[in-house]
Design a protein around this motif. Structure first.
Motif, short mmCIF file in Angstrom:
data_model
loop_
_atom_site.label_atom_id
_atom_site.label_comp_id
_atom_site.label_asym_id
_atom_site.label_seq_id
_atom_site.Cartn_x
_atom_site.Cartn_y
_atom_site.Cartn_z
N ARG A 42 0.81 -1.22 0.00
CA ARG A 42 0.00 0.00 0.00
C ARG A 42 0.85 1.27 0.00
O ARG A 42 0.29 2.38 0.06
N GLY A 43 2.18 1.13 -0.03
CA GLY A 43 3.05 2.30 0.00
C GLY A 43 3.87 2.42 -1.27
O GLY A 43 3.48 1.95 -2.34
N ASP A 44 5.02 3.05 -1.13
CA ASP A 44 5.92 3.28 -2.25
C ASP A 44 6.87 2.09 -2.35
O ASP A 44 7.96 2.09 -1.77
N ALA A 45 6.46 1.07 -3.11
CA ALA A 45 7.23 -0.17 -3.18
C ALA A 45 8.65 0.08 -3.68
O ALA A 45 9.61 -0.50 -3.16
N ALA A 46 8.80 0.93 -4.68
CA ALA A 46 10.13 1.16 -5.24
C ALA A 46 11.08 1.73 -4.20
O ALA A 46 12.27 1.39 -4.17
N ARG A 47 10.59 2.59 -3.33
CA ARG A 47 11.45 3.18 -2.29
C ARG A 47 11.97 2.11 -1.34
O ARG A 47 13.13 2.16 -0.90
N CYS A 82 9.20 -9.91 -6.26
CA CYS A 82 9.82 -10.79 -7.25
C CYS A 82 10.29 -10.01 -8.48
O CYS A 82 11.25 -10.40 -9.15
N GLY A 83 9.63 -8.90 -8.76
CA GLY A 83 10.04 -8.08 -9.89
C GLY A 83 11.36 -7.37 -9.67
O GLY A 83 11.91 -6.79 -10.63
N TYR A 84 11.89 -7.41 -8.45
CA TYR A 84 13.14 -6.72 -8.14
C TYR A 84 14.34 -7.67 -8.08
O TYR A 84 15.46 -7.22 -7.88
N GLY A 85 14.10 -8.96 -8.24
CA GLY A 85 15.21 -9.90 -8.39
C GLY A 85 15.96 -10.28 -7.15
O GLY A 85 17.16 -10.61 -7.21
N TYR A 86 15.31 -10.27 -5.99
CA TYR A 86 15.99 -10.70 -4.76
C TYR A 86 16.34 -12.19 -4.84
O TYR A 86 15.64 -12.98 -5.47
#
Length: 320
Positions: A34-39, A70-74
């Protein structure tokens, strides 16, 4: 390690060890959903291998956070079932979940179903409050692993949710390493790492030689990173040579320059570097320059160089 292992910290630690698995600060699932996921989720590719640590207790919300992450590749996504802070307890997650293994099992099952790559893992305590660790821990591991988790990091202390502060929970409850080692014998198919009170690589290697699959070191690695992380690749992973503090600081210069060019502040990076010369002549001057001057509007690489001069010449005067 909330407010500690941010992306600047992890990038710096990666300059000292190429192989150690680095963990993010704990990020709550609601903050991502619900927040700024990218941050919360952005990081440098240089940080790999890196694990995202999540906090939460709602299976659907955790699953959605995993789908986004998952879109960030951890390389790994870890559910924190060990943090004892009041803030975490009020959100019904962290160590308080040790009392609800069925809920944890549902959470990780949902997370596993939502993951398209990163392994889902759990960090836990040996128990909380009046629980008997010898009874509760094997039951917890059995129930949660039945949902598909095969990797656990176990902090070898109870968490007292009533009566002790988070800081006291890191030191006051006695360590029970034998119990954690016994869990490896009971669950040989699980990958179990041990955590808590480990302050140097000799202790870590001893746990590995005794049969543990991994060792997690938190605050000791943060406060004295060169001694621990700088030697980890050589001592633990069997490759390379010791990475010196001076080498790590030099490697940070392009990163710091880029951060400053983007409008960032020097102290946002260097606050994580204060302990890199721990125990060496001039370390106090290094820390003092960065602590006192790193927040100034004009602080830059020249400030870093002024601090570094104390290591080359521990008798150098501190600039006013």
């Amino acid at each position: 390690m909330m407010d500690w292992t941010d992306r600047h910290c992890r990038y710096f630690h990666r300059q000292l060890s190429q192989h150690a698995l680095l963990y993010t600060e704990m990020v709550t699932a609601p903050a991502i959903v619900r927040g700024d996921a990218a941050r919360f989720l952005s990081y440098s590719e240089a940080e790999h291998p890196v694990a995202l640590q999540l906090g939460g207790s709602d299976p659907q919300e955790l699953a959605e956070a995993v789908r986004i992450a998952c879109g960030y590749g951890y390389d790994e996504i870890n559910l924190n079932v060990g943090c004892p802070s009041d803030r975490v307890q009020s959100g019904s997650f962290g160590a308080i979940l040790m009392e609800q293994p069925e809920l944890v099992a549902r959470c990780v099952a949902a997370m596993i179903a939502a993951s398209d790559g990163p392994e889902i893992t759990v960090k836990c305590r040996i128990g909380v409050d009046d629980q008997e660790p010898e009874t509760i821990l094997p039951d917890f591991l059995a129930r949660v692993s039945d949902s598909g988790v095969s990797r656990f990091a176990i902090h070898a202390r109870k968490a007292w949710l009533q009566g002790l502060s988070p800081k006291e929970n890191r030191d006051v409850p006695p360590l029970n390493y034998p119990l954690v080692h016994a869990m490896k014998n009971t669950f040989p198919h699980l990958h179990l790492s041990i955590n808590g009170g480990i302050t140097d690589l000799d202790q870590g290697v001893a746990h590995l030689e005794a049969g543990m699959d991994g060792v997690m070191i938190g605050r000791a690695a943060y406060h004295d990173p060169a001694r621990i992380l700088g030697r980890a690749d050589m001592r633990v992973f069997g490759g390379g040579t010791e990475r010196l503090a001076e080498d790590a600081v030099a490697a940070m210069r392009p990163y710091i320059a880029d951060h400053l060019a983007r409008g960032g502040k020097l102290a946002q990076v260097t606050r994580h570097m204060l302990g890199v010369f721990a125990g060496r002549p001039g370390a106090r001057g290094w820390r003092r320059i960065l602590s006192e001057q790193g927040h100034r509007p004009d602080a830059g690489l020249h400030t870093l160089d002024a601090a570094l001069a104390h290591i080359a010449d521990p008798h150098a005067r501190v600039a006013s």
